[in-house]
Design a protein around this motif. Structure first.
Motif: not given
Length: 302
Positions: A50-59, A88-99
């Motif tokens: 749903k939200t950004s965090g430490d995982w964003t560095h992996e991309l 669950s589908r729309v939110t996860s897709t949107a946050i990945l696109g943002e990152v």
């Protein structure tokens, strides 16, 4: 391949991809709601989808991102579950696109789950990516919102592919083990009229098709991830009984299916909708299925 990131990769399809790619990629990162850990060249990183965090560095500097996130549709379509399925589908897709849009060196390929259920119920016409007809109803609305969110993300350096996947047949997950168990106790007859089409794909061809898309730069947009030969429900169940050496199967009428679905808290759409879908893009680009026919596929899985 250097680094693959799989969002929500701890489910059935994620495990299929990990098993296939773990010897082909230098490293695999799984974004999971579970705890962070490392297993050989596979690391699991916590995220909430749903939200950004430490995982964003992996991309950053990842070569490939595969998003499998989404609540299971194997439930009753209450308003609460409908909201969770969509969000669950729309939110996860949107946050990945943002990152991804903020990465200095973004992934070159982003494959995002979608569903072959986006096409209308069809007993006659085969639906491909060119002139397949979009259906109506809740599941279709989810699919179209999902893809709209995906393709609206501003990621000009990243090739995007929406995977319109139907039923993936596997040994250790998905629909097949449950259907086989019902067949073993005599409930392996046709379901409903039995003429509804079933689009399916063997788990190995599922993973191979993902690899093929990654290695074929001309493929982008929506891609049907299904075998080239849909079968009727009646044919599928008959073939399953023969392969499993089950002598008979009691047919289950639509009213009984409706009653049973309420008891086990699911929907009959998963069984009764006719998914008559073919993989034109894969075929036209030269992909060769190891298991284009249902009987050999089932033999290897049972």
């Amino acid at each position: 391949m250097k680094k693959i990131v799989i969002a929500a990769g701890t489910g059935f399809l994620g495990k299929v991809l990990i098993a296939y790619f773990k010897t082909k990629a230098e490293s695999i990162t799984i974004l999971t709601r579970g705890k962070s850990r490392i297993e050989n060249n596979v690391q699991f990183i916590h995220w909430n989808a749903k939200t950004s965090g430490d995982w964003t560095h992996e991309l950053e500097n990842a070569e490939i991102v595969i998003n499998l996130a989404g609540k299971s549709v194997d439930c009753r379509y209450t308003q609460k579950n409908k909201d969770r399925i969509l969000n669950s589908r729309v939110t996860s897709t949107a946050i990945l696109g943002e990152v991804i849009s903020k990465c200095k060196n973004p992934p070159r390929i982003w494959l995002n789950s979608s569903t072959a259920t986006i096409y209308r119920h069809s007993l006659d016409k085969e639906m491909d990516e060119i002139d397949g007809e979009i259906g109506t109803g809740f599941s279709v609305d989810v699919a179209t919102s999902w893809e709209k969110t995906f393709f609206s993300q501003q990621t000009p350096k990243t090739r995007k592919i929406a995977l319109r996947t139907s039923i993936v047949l596997g040994k250790k997950g998905g629909a097949l083990p449950s259907i086989l168990n019902l067949t073993k106790i005599g409930l392996g007859g046709k379901q409903g009229y039995g003429n509804q089409k079933l689009s399916w794909i063997h788990e190995l061809d599922f993973a191979r098709s993902i690899e093929f898309i990654i290695n074929t730069p001309s493929i982008e947009g929506v891609v049907n991830i299904v075998s080239p030969k849909p079968v009727t429900n009646s044919t599928f169940m008959k073939t399953l009984r023969r392969v499993a050496k089950i002598p008979f199967g009691i047919p289950i009428s639509k009213p009984i299916l409706e009653f049973g679905a309420r008891i086990i808290k699911t929907e009959t759409e998963l069984i009764l909708k006719s998914r008559n879908v073919i993989p034109s893009k894969l075929i036209h680009n030269g992909f060769r299925f190891l298991y284009p026919d249902i009987k050999p596929a089932l033999i290897t899985l049972i």
